[in-house]
Scaffold this motif. Structure first.
Motif, mmCIF file in Angstrom:
data_model
loop_
_atom_site.group_PDB
_atom_site.id
_atom_site.type_symbol
_atom_site.label_atom_id
_atom_site.label_comp_id
_atom_site.label_asym_id
_atom_site.label_seq_id
_atom_site.Cartn_x
_atom_site.Cartn_y
_atom_site.Cartn_z
ATOM 1 N N ASP A 135 0.818 -1.216 0.000
ATOM 2 C CA ASP A 135 0.000 0.000 0.000
ATOM 3 C C ASP A 135 0.847 1.260 0.000
ATOM 4 O O ASP A 135 0.512 2.243 -0.658
ATOM 5 N N VAL A 136 1.946 1.281 0.782
ATOM 6 C CA VAL A 136 2.780 2.473 0.910
ATOM 7 C C VAL A 136 4.248 2.047 0.856
ATOM 8 O O VAL A 136 4.636 1.054 1.470
ATOM 9 N N TYR A 137 5.050 2.808 0.117
ATOM 10 C CA TYR A 137 6.491 2.591 0.044
ATOM 11 C C TYR A 137 7.203 3.685 0.832
ATOM 12 O O TYR A 137 6.912 4.864 0.658
ATOM 13 N N ALA A 138 8.158 3.288 1.679
ATOM 14 C CA ALA A 138 8.987 4.238 2.419
ATOM 15 C C ALA A 138 10.385 4.174 1.813
ATOM 16 O O ALA A 138 11.098 3.191 2.001
ATOM 17 N N PRO A 139 10.815 5.194 1.050
ATOM 18 C CA PRO A 139 12.100 5.134 0.366
ATOM 19 C C PRO A 139 13.264 5.414 1.306
ATOM 20 O O PRO A 139 13.102 5.987 2.375
ATOM 21 N N GLY A 140 14.449 5.012 0.878
ATOM 22 C CA GLY A 140 15.660 5.301 1.628
ATOM 23 C C GLY A 140 16.485 4.057 1.875
ATOM 24 O O GLY A 140 16.021 2.942 1.703
ATOM 25 N N CYS A 141 17.729 4.277 2.255
ATOM 26 C CA CYS A 141 18.632 3.168 2.521
ATOM 27 C C CYS A 141 19.520 3.498 3.715
ATOM 28 O O CYS A 141 20.591 4.045 3.541
ATOM 29 N N PRO A 150 13.520 7.166 10.914
ATOM 30 C CA PRO A 150 12.220 7.113 11.588
ATOM 31 C C PRO A 150 11.219 8.134 11.067
ATOM 32 O O PRO A 150 10.024 7.858 11.012
ATOM 33 N N GLU A 151 11.709 9.301 10.657
ATOM 34 C CA GLU A 151 10.802 10.316 10.126
ATOM 35 C C GLU A 151 10.135 9.838 8.837
ATOM 36 O O GLU A 151 8.963 10.102 8.593
ATOM 37 N N THR A 152 10.883 9.117 8.008
ATOM 38 C CA THR A 152 10.324 8.593 6.761
ATOM 39 C C THR A 152 9.284 7.520 7.040
ATOM 40 O O THR A 152 8.242 7.470 6.386
ATOM 41 N N LEU A 153 9.559 6.656 8.021
ATOM 42 C CA LEU A 153 8.579 5.630 8.376
ATOM 43 C C LEU A 153 7.319 6.262 8.960
ATOM 44 O O LEU A 153 6.211 5.833 8.652
ATOM 45 N N ILE A 154 7.477 7.286 9.776
ATOM 46 C CA ILE A 154 6.303 7.986 10.321
ATOM 47 C C ILE A 154 5.500 8.622 9.187
ATOM 48 O O ILE A 154 4.265 8.578 9.198
#
Length: 182
Positions: free
Chosen positions: A125-131, A135-139
Protein backbone atom coordinates in the motif's frame (compact mmCIF):
# COMPACT_ATOMS: atom_id res chain seq x y z
CA UNK A 1 -33.59 26.73 18.48
CA UNK A 2 -29.90 26.28 17.63
CA UNK A 3 -27.31 23.75 18.71
CA UNK A 4 -25.87 26.14 21.32
CA UNK A 5 -28.96 25.66 23.53
CA UNK A 6 -28.39 21.91 23.94
CA UNK A 7 -27.33 20.74 27.40
CA UNK A 8 -24.94 17.98 26.33
CA UNK A 9 -22.15 17.71 23.80
CA UNK A 10 -22.52 15.18 21.02
CA UNK A 11 -20.93 14.20 17.75
CA UNK A 12 -22.59 13.33 14.50
CA UNK A 13 -21.26 11.33 11.61
CA UNK A 14 -21.71 8.20 9.62
CA UNK A 15 -20.98 4.72 10.88
CA UNK A 16 -18.60 4.26 7.94
CA UNK A 17 -16.68 7.39 8.95
CA UNK A 18 -16.40 6.16 12.51
CA UNK A 19 -15.12 2.74 11.40
CA UNK A 20 -12.50 4.35 9.15
CA UNK A 21 -11.37 6.67 11.96
CA UNK A 22 -11.15 3.75 14.40
CA UNK A 23 -9.14 1.61 11.98
CA UNK A 24 -6.69 4.40 11.22
CA UNK A 25 -6.30 5.35 14.87
CA UNK A 26 -5.68 1.85 16.20
CA UNK A 27 -3.64 0.01 13.60
CA UNK A 28 -1.26 -2.58 15.02
CA UNK A 29 1.87 -3.49 13.12
CA UNK A 30 3.37 -6.92 12.63
CA UNK A 31 7.11 -6.66 12.97
CA UNK A 32 8.84 -8.24 10.00
CA UNK A 33 12.35 -6.83 10.24
CA UNK A 34 14.82 -8.53 7.93
CA UNK A 35 17.90 -6.29 7.70
CA UNK A 36 19.28 -2.88 8.66
CA UNK A 37 15.90 -1.20 8.09
CA UNK A 38 14.62 -3.13 11.10
CA UNK A 39 16.92 -1.05 13.36
CA UNK A 40 15.28 2.12 12.08
CA UNK A 41 11.84 0.56 12.57
CA UNK A 42 12.74 -0.25 16.19
CA UNK A 43 14.05 3.29 16.68
CA UNK A 44 10.71 4.61 15.43
CA UNK A 45 8.94 2.67 18.18
CA UNK A 46 11.25 4.10 20.86
CA UNK A 47 10.51 7.06 23.11
CA UNK A 48 12.08 9.71 20.86
CA UNK A 49 9.54 9.22 18.08
CA UNK A 50 6.61 7.79 20.08
CA UNK A 51 4.40 5.78 17.73
CA UNK A 52 1.79 5.65 20.53
CA UNK A 53 0.41 8.99 19.35
CA UNK A 54 -0.61 7.23 16.13
CA UNK A 55 -2.17 4.26 17.92
CA UNK A 56 0.75 1.96 17.02
CA UNK A 57 2.55 1.70 20.33
CA UNK A 58 3.00 -2.06 20.24
CA UNK A 59 4.54 -4.14 17.47
CA UNK A 60 2.69 -7.43 17.48
CA UNK A 61 4.60 -10.70 17.34
CA UNK A 62 1.50 -12.61 16.29
CA UNK A 63 0.10 -11.88 12.83
CA UNK A 64 -3.39 -12.68 14.10
CA UNK A 65 -3.28 -9.51 16.20
CA UNK A 66 -1.91 -7.22 13.50
CA UNK A 67 -3.46 -5.43 10.57
CA UNK A 68 -0.39 -3.59 9.22
CA UNK A 69 2.77 -5.36 8.07
CA UNK A 70 5.96 -3.32 7.87
CA UNK A 71 8.43 -5.20 5.69
CA UNK A 72 11.78 -3.71 6.70
CA UNK A 73 14.73 -4.89 4.64
CA UNK A 74 15.62 -7.27 1.85
CA UNK A 75 13.49 -10.36 1.31
CA UNK A 76 15.31 -13.50 0.27
CA UNK A 77 13.72 -16.18 -1.89
CA UNK A 78 13.82 -18.47 1.12
CA UNK A 79 11.97 -15.95 3.31
CA UNK A 80 9.29 -15.12 0.70
CA UNK A 81 6.95 -18.04 1.57
CA UNK A 82 7.24 -17.17 5.27
CA UNK A 83 6.38 -13.55 4.52
CA UNK A 84 3.35 -14.65 2.52
CA UNK A 85 2.24 -17.02 5.29
CA UNK A 86 2.44 -14.25 7.89
CA UNK A 87 0.47 -11.96 5.55
CA UNK A 88 -2.20 -14.61 5.01
CA UNK A 89 -2.57 -15.07 8.78
CA UNK A 90 -3.19 -11.36 9.40
CA UNK A 91 -6.76 -10.22 10.00
CA UNK A 92 -8.75 -8.38 7.35
CA UNK A 93 -8.53 -5.61 6.33
CA UNK A 94 -4.74 -5.59 6.20
CA UNK A 95 -2.19 -3.18 4.84
CA UNK A 96 1.52 -3.41 3.94
CA UNK A 97 4.29 -0.82 4.20
CA UNK A 98 7.45 -1.59 2.23
CA UNK A 99 10.31 0.02 4.16
CA UNK A 100 13.56 0.68 2.36
CA UNK A 101 14.98 0.31 -1.09
CA UNK A 102 15.82 -3.38 -0.60
CA UNK A 103 12.22 -4.28 0.28
CA UNK A 104 10.80 -2.12 -2.50
CA UNK A 105 13.10 -3.04 -5.42
CA UNK A 106 15.77 -5.45 -4.19
CA UNK A 107 18.19 -2.55 -3.75
CA UNK A 108 21.82 -3.21 -4.62
CA UNK A 109 21.23 -6.95 -4.32
CA UNK A 110 20.36 -7.72 -7.93
CA UNK A 111 20.86 -11.48 -7.78
CA UNK A 112 18.94 -14.73 -7.74
CA UNK A 113 18.69 -14.96 -3.93
CA UNK A 114 16.83 -11.67 -3.27
CA UNK A 115 13.25 -10.91 -4.27
CA UNK A 116 13.30 -7.84 -6.50
CA UNK A 117 10.43 -6.10 -4.74
CA UNK A 118 8.15 -7.32 -1.97
CA UNK A 119 5.16 -6.40 -4.14
CA UNK A 120 5.80 -9.68 -5.97
CA UNK A 121 4.86 -11.51 -2.76
CA UNK A 122 2.22 -9.32 -1.07
CA UNK A 123 0.28 -6.25 -2.27
CA UNK A 124 1.98 -3.09 -0.99
CA UNK A 125 0.00 0.00 0.00
CA UNK A 126 2.78 2.47 0.91
CA UNK A 127 6.49 2.59 0.04
CA UNK A 128 8.99 4.24 2.42
CA UNK A 129 12.10 5.13 0.37
CA UNK A 130 15.66 5.30 1.63
CA UNK A 131 18.63 3.17 2.52
CA UNK A 132 17.79 2.83 5.34
CA UNK A 133 14.86 5.19 5.74
CA UNK A 134 14.96 7.10 8.98
CA UNK A 135 12.22 7.11 11.59
CA UNK A 136 10.80 10.32 10.13
CA UNK A 137 10.32 8.59 6.76
CA UNK A 138 8.58 5.63 8.38
CA UNK A 139 6.30 7.99 10.32
CA UNK A 140 5.47 9.75 7.04
CA UNK A 141 4.63 6.37 5.48
CA UNK A 142 2.42 5.52 8.48
CA UNK A 143 0.59 8.84 8.19
CA UNK A 144 0.16 8.25 4.44
CA UNK A 145 -1.31 4.83 5.21
CA UNK A 146 -3.64 6.36 7.80
CA UNK A 147 -4.87 8.82 5.17
CA UNK A 148 -5.46 5.94 2.72
CA UNK A 149 -7.42 4.07 5.40
CA UNK A 150 -9.57 7.13 6.17
CA UNK A 151 -10.55 7.71 2.53
CA UNK A 152 -10.66 4.05 1.46
CA UNK A 153 -13.49 1.58 1.41
CA UNK A 154 -14.55 -0.33 4.50
CA UNK A 155 -14.38 -3.68 2.73
CA UNK A 156 -11.37 -4.13 0.54
CA UNK A 157 -9.10 -6.59 -1.20
CA UNK A 158 -10.77 -9.90 -0.55
CA UNK A 159 -9.19 -11.81 -3.42
CA UNK A 160 -7.51 -9.54 -5.93
CA UNK A 161 -4.86 -11.97 -7.12
CA UNK A 162 -2.07 -9.46 -6.51
CA UNK A 163 1.35 -10.60 -5.46
CA UNK A 164 3.35 -13.49 -6.85
CA UNK A 165 0.64 -16.00 -6.14
CA UNK A 166 2.64 -17.90 -3.55
CA UNK A 167 0.26 -20.24 -1.81
CA UNK A 168 1.44 -22.61 0.87
CA UNK A 169 0.42 -26.24 0.70
CA UNK A 170 -0.39 -27.43 4.24
CA UNK A 171 0.61 -31.00 3.34
CA UNK A 172 4.25 -29.96 2.83
CA UNK A 173 4.51 -28.18 6.17
CA UNK A 174 7.24 -29.52 8.40
CA UNK A 175 6.64 -30.35 12.02
CA UNK A 176 8.70 -28.36 14.57
CA UNK A 177 11.88 -29.93 15.86
CA UNK A 178 11.31 -31.50 19.26
CA UNK A 179 14.28 -32.02 21.54
CA UNK A 180 14.41 -35.25 23.54
CA UNK A 181 13.67 -35.00 27.27
CA UNK A 182 16.62 -35.37 29.61
Amino acid sequence: MGLENLQHNFLTGTLEGFVKWARASSSWAANFGLACCAMEMMATGAANFDLARFGMEVFRASPRQADVMIVAGRVSQKMAPVLRQVYDQMMEPKWVISMGVCASTGGMFNNYAIVQGVDQIVPVDVYAPGCPPGPETLIHAILTLHQKIRIGEITRRTATGTGAGIHLDPSTRREPLRLPAR
